[in-house]
Design a protein around this motif. Structure first.
Motif, PDB file in Angstrom:
ATOM      1  N   VAL A 114       0.814  -1.214   0.000  1.00 36.12           N
ATOM      2  CA  VAL A 114       0.000   0.000   0.000  1.00 36.12           C
ATOM      3  C   VAL A 114       0.854   1.274   0.000  1.00 36.12           C
ATOM      4  CG1 VAL A 114      -2.019  -1.066   1.035  1.00 36.12           C
ATOM      5  CG2 VAL A 114      -0.227  -0.150   2.526  1.00 36.12           C
ATOM      6  N   SER A 115       2.117   1.170   0.434  1.00 36.64           N
ATOM      7  CA  SER A 115       2.956   2.371   0.405  1.00 36.64           C
ATOM      8  C   SER A 115       4.423   2.023   0.597  1.00 36.64           C
ATOM      9  CB  SER A 115       2.530   3.372   1.500  1.00 36.64           C
ATOM     10  OG  SER A 115       2.770   2.828   2.784  1.00 36.64           O
ATOM     11  N   ILE A 116       5.288   2.848  -0.004  1.00 31.96           N
ATOM     12  CA  ILE A 116       6.728   2.794   0.224  1.00 31.96           C
ATOM     13  C   ILE A 116       7.187   4.223   0.504  1.00 31.96           C
ATOM     14  CG2 ILE A 116       9.001   2.287  -0.737  1.00 31.96           C
ATOM     15  CD1 ILE A 116       7.757   0.172  -2.483  1.00 31.96           C
ATOM     16  N   ASP A 117       7.603   4.460   1.711  1.00 29.49           N
ATOM     17  CA  ASP A 117       8.038   5.798   2.111  1.00 29.49           C
ATOM     18  C   ASP A 117       9.497   5.746   2.556  1.00 29.49           C
ATOM     19  OD1 ASP A 117       5.511   7.102   1.758  1.00 29.49           O
ATOM     20  OD2 ASP A 117       4.826   6.123   3.595  1.00 29.49           O
ATOM     21  N   LYS A 118      10.172   6.858   2.376  1.00 33.90           N
ATOM     22  CA  LYS A 118      11.559   6.965   2.834  1.00 33.90           C
ATOM     23  C   LYS A 118      11.674   8.109   3.827  1.00 33.90           C
ATOM     24  CE  LYS A 118      14.931   8.696   0.307  1.00 33.90           C
ATOM     25  NZ  LYS A 118      15.999   8.891  -0.709  1.00 33.90           N
TER      26      LYS A 118
ATOM     27  N   THR B 280      20.656   8.836   8.197  1.00 34.88           N
ATOM     28  CA  THR B 280      20.746   7.695   7.293  1.00 34.88           C
ATOM     29  C   THR B 280      19.362   7.349   6.742  1.00 34.88           C
ATOM     30  OG1 THR B 280      21.504   5.380   7.092  1.00 34.88           O
ATOM     31  CG2 THR B 280      20.555   6.041   9.190  1.00 34.88           C
ATOM     32  N   PRO B 281      19.227   7.058   5.439  1.00 38.17           N
ATOM     33  CA  PRO B 281      17.914   6.800   4.834  1.00 38.17           C
ATOM     34  C   PRO B 281      17.356   5.426   5.213  1.00 38.17           C
ATOM     35  CG  PRO B 281      19.651   6.487   3.214  1.00 38.17           C
ATOM     36  CD  PRO B 281      20.318   7.018   4.442  1.00 38.17           C
ATOM     37  N   VAL B 282      16.066   5.401   5.446  1.00 36.36           N
ATOM     38  CA  VAL B 282      15.362   4.156   5.784  1.00 36.36           C
ATOM     39  C   VAL B 282      14.061   4.106   4.985  1.00 36.36           C
ATOM     40  CG1 VAL B 282      14.248   2.795   7.597  1.00 36.36           C
ATOM     41  CG2 VAL B 282      16.320   4.089   8.129  1.00 36.36           C
TER      42      VAL B 282
ATOM     43  N   GLU C  73      15.232  20.418   2.225  1.00 34.92           N
ATOM     44  CA  GLU C  73      14.305  19.922   1.204  1.00 34.92           C
ATOM     45  C   GLU C  73      13.456  18.769   1.711  1.00 34.92           C
ATOM     46  OE1 GLU C  73      16.735  18.875  -2.079  1.00 34.92           O
ATOM     47  OE2 GLU C  73      17.363  20.931  -2.545  1.00 34.92           O
ATOM     48  N   ILE C  74      13.979  17.987   2.636  1.00 34.27           N
ATOM     49  CA  ILE C  74      13.271  16.785   3.097  1.00 34.27           C
ATOM     50  C   ILE C  74      12.880  16.897   4.565  1.00 34.27           C
ATOM     51  CG2 ILE C  74      14.421  15.289   1.415  1.00 34.27           C
ATOM     52  CD1 ILE C  74      16.302  14.412   3.684  1.00 34.27           C
ATOM     53  N   GLU C  75      12.682  18.108   5.030  1.00 36.40           N
ATOM     54  CA  GLU C  75      12.457  18.351   6.466  1.00 36.40           C
ATOM     55  C   GLU C  75      11.343  17.482   7.034  1.00 36.40           C
ATOM     56  OE1 GLU C  75      11.528  22.090   9.496  1.00 36.40           O
ATOM     57  OE2 GLU C  75      11.686  22.415   7.330  1.00 36.40           O
ATOM     58  N   GLU C  76      10.251  17.321   6.276  1.00 33.02           N
ATOM     59  CA  GLU C  76       9.113  16.543   6.784  1.00 33.02           C
ATOM     60  C   GLU C  76       9.409  15.048   6.856  1.00 33.02           C
ATOM     61  OE1 GLU C  76       8.973  16.521   2.398  1.00 33.02           O
ATOM     62  OE2 GLU C  76       9.307  18.042   3.925  1.00 33.02           O
ATOM     63  N   LYS C  77      10.499  14.606   6.237  1.00 32.90           N
ATOM     64  CA  LYS C  77      10.856  13.184   6.249  1.00 32.90           C
ATOM     65  C   LYS C  77      12.007  12.866   7.215  1.00 32.90           C
ATOM     66  CE  LYS C  77       9.399  12.451   1.469  1.00 32.90           C
ATOM     67  NZ  LYS C  77       9.794  11.978   0.114  1.00 32.90           N
ATOM     68  N   VAL C  78      12.391  13.855   8.000  1.00 32.37           N
ATOM     69  CA  VAL C  78      13.497  13.673   8.932  1.00 32.37           C
ATOM     70  C   VAL C  78      12.958  13.477  10.344  1.00 32.37           C
ATOM     71  CG1 VAL C  78      15.557  14.729   9.957  1.00 32.37           C
ATOM     72  CG2 VAL C  78      15.057  15.059   7.527  1.00 32.37           C
ATOM     73  N   ARG C  79      13.330  12.386  10.975  1.00 33.30           N
ATOM     74  CA  ARG C  79      12.925  12.158  12.355  1.00 33.30           C
ATOM     75  C   ARG C  79      13.750  13.042  13.291  1.00 33.30           C
ATOM     76  NH1 ARG C  79      11.390   5.754  13.235  1.00 33.30           N
ATOM     77  NH2 ARG C  79       9.593   5.776  11.830  1.00 33.30           N
ATOM     78  N   LYS C  80      13.099  13.575  14.301  1.00 34.92           N
ATOM     79  CA  LYS C  80      13.741  14.530  15.197  1.00 34.92           C
ATOM     80  C   LYS C  80      14.466  13.815  16.348  1.00 34.92           C
ATOM     81  CE  LYS C  80      11.876  17.784  12.755  1.00 34.92           C
ATOM     82  NZ  LYS C  80      12.702  18.556  11.782  1.00 34.92           N
TER      83      LYS C  80
END
Length: 240
Positions: free
Chosen positions: A56-60, A209-211, A161-168
């Motif tokens: 249903v989804s692939i997110d990075k 690191t990307p996940v 650019e990817i702020e919303e995809k970065v865990r804090k």
């Protein structure tokens, strides 16, 4: 007792590193398709039909880690009393133009005995090192669990650019420094005076690191399960 000043510190600024993604999204989906049935298997045996499970989804997203390399050194003197046995008849002992009067030892032996006590200072040095990796909530991570990869040339721009995809980060500021201190800064208890002392953090960085997170749904039951794949090593991590 001589008052010892606080430990001097030399700490570098924390730098930012963003790992490049080395795993292609096509490989992510292919790997997920191969293992999707195992995720919904019951008791390890009863597996649903492949057509009943859909992606249903692939997110990075980007997972942060903190690394720090620290060293503590101290060069110091401590006070020491040397006890020298002398004959019972000796009245004085001259050492380096200093005169000492023999006296009875604190613990008197059975036979008559006299001693001379020399107060001196001994110079010693101590050094310890530590390399530290913390996850985003401040837990220590084994070195083997941390992937290595080429880094992006302009990490700050990438993060913007990817702020919303970065865990804090969910830890106190400078926590890595405080942990390093607790591990290696250990002043000897018998310090008389310090010649030189330094707590140094020579390397300090936050690594993103990307996940990949892959979500699958059992269309018959509506149950959804996810798995994670390291975007650098392609290692699969079961999502808790």
């Amino acid at each position: 007792m001589t008052e010892i000043p606080p430990t001097p510190e030399k700490i570098v600024e924390r730098k930012t590193i963003v790992y490049k993604t080395l795993v292609d999204p096509t490989i992510v989906k292919l790997t997920g398709e191969k293992m999707k049935n195992k995720m919904f298997a019951k008791f390890g045996l009863l597996k649903p039909k492949p057509e009943d499970i859909r992606c249903v989804s692939i997110d990075k997203y980007y997972e942060p880690y903190i690394i720090a390399d620290g060293k503590y050194t101290i060069d110091y003197y401590r006070k020491r009393v040397y006890t020298i046995e002398v004959d019972e008849e000796v009245r004085e002992v001259i050492i380096l133009n200093h005169t000492f009067k023999p006296e009875a030892p604190e613990e008197r032996p059975k036979k008559p005995q006299r001693v001379v006590k020399l107060e001196a200072e001994e110079r010693l040095s101590y050094e310890d090192k530590a390399y530290l990796i913390l996850d985003r909530i401040g837990r220590e991570v084994a070195l083997e669990q941390m992937p290595s990869a080429p880094s992006e040339d302009k990490p700050e721009e990438i993060l913007a650019e990817i702020e919303e995809k970065v865990r804090k980060l969910e830890m106190a500021p400078n926590k890595e420094i405080n942990i390093l201190k607790s591990k290696i800064v250990k002043r000897p208890p018998d310090i008389k005076r310090v010649v030189e002392e330094l707590f140094e953090v020579s390397e300090r960085a936050i690594i993103y690191t990307p996940v990949y997170e892959i979500a699958f749904e059992n269309v018959r039951s509506g149950e959804v399960k996810t798995v994670e794949m390291d975007g650098v090593t392609a290692k699969m991590l079961l999502h808790e």
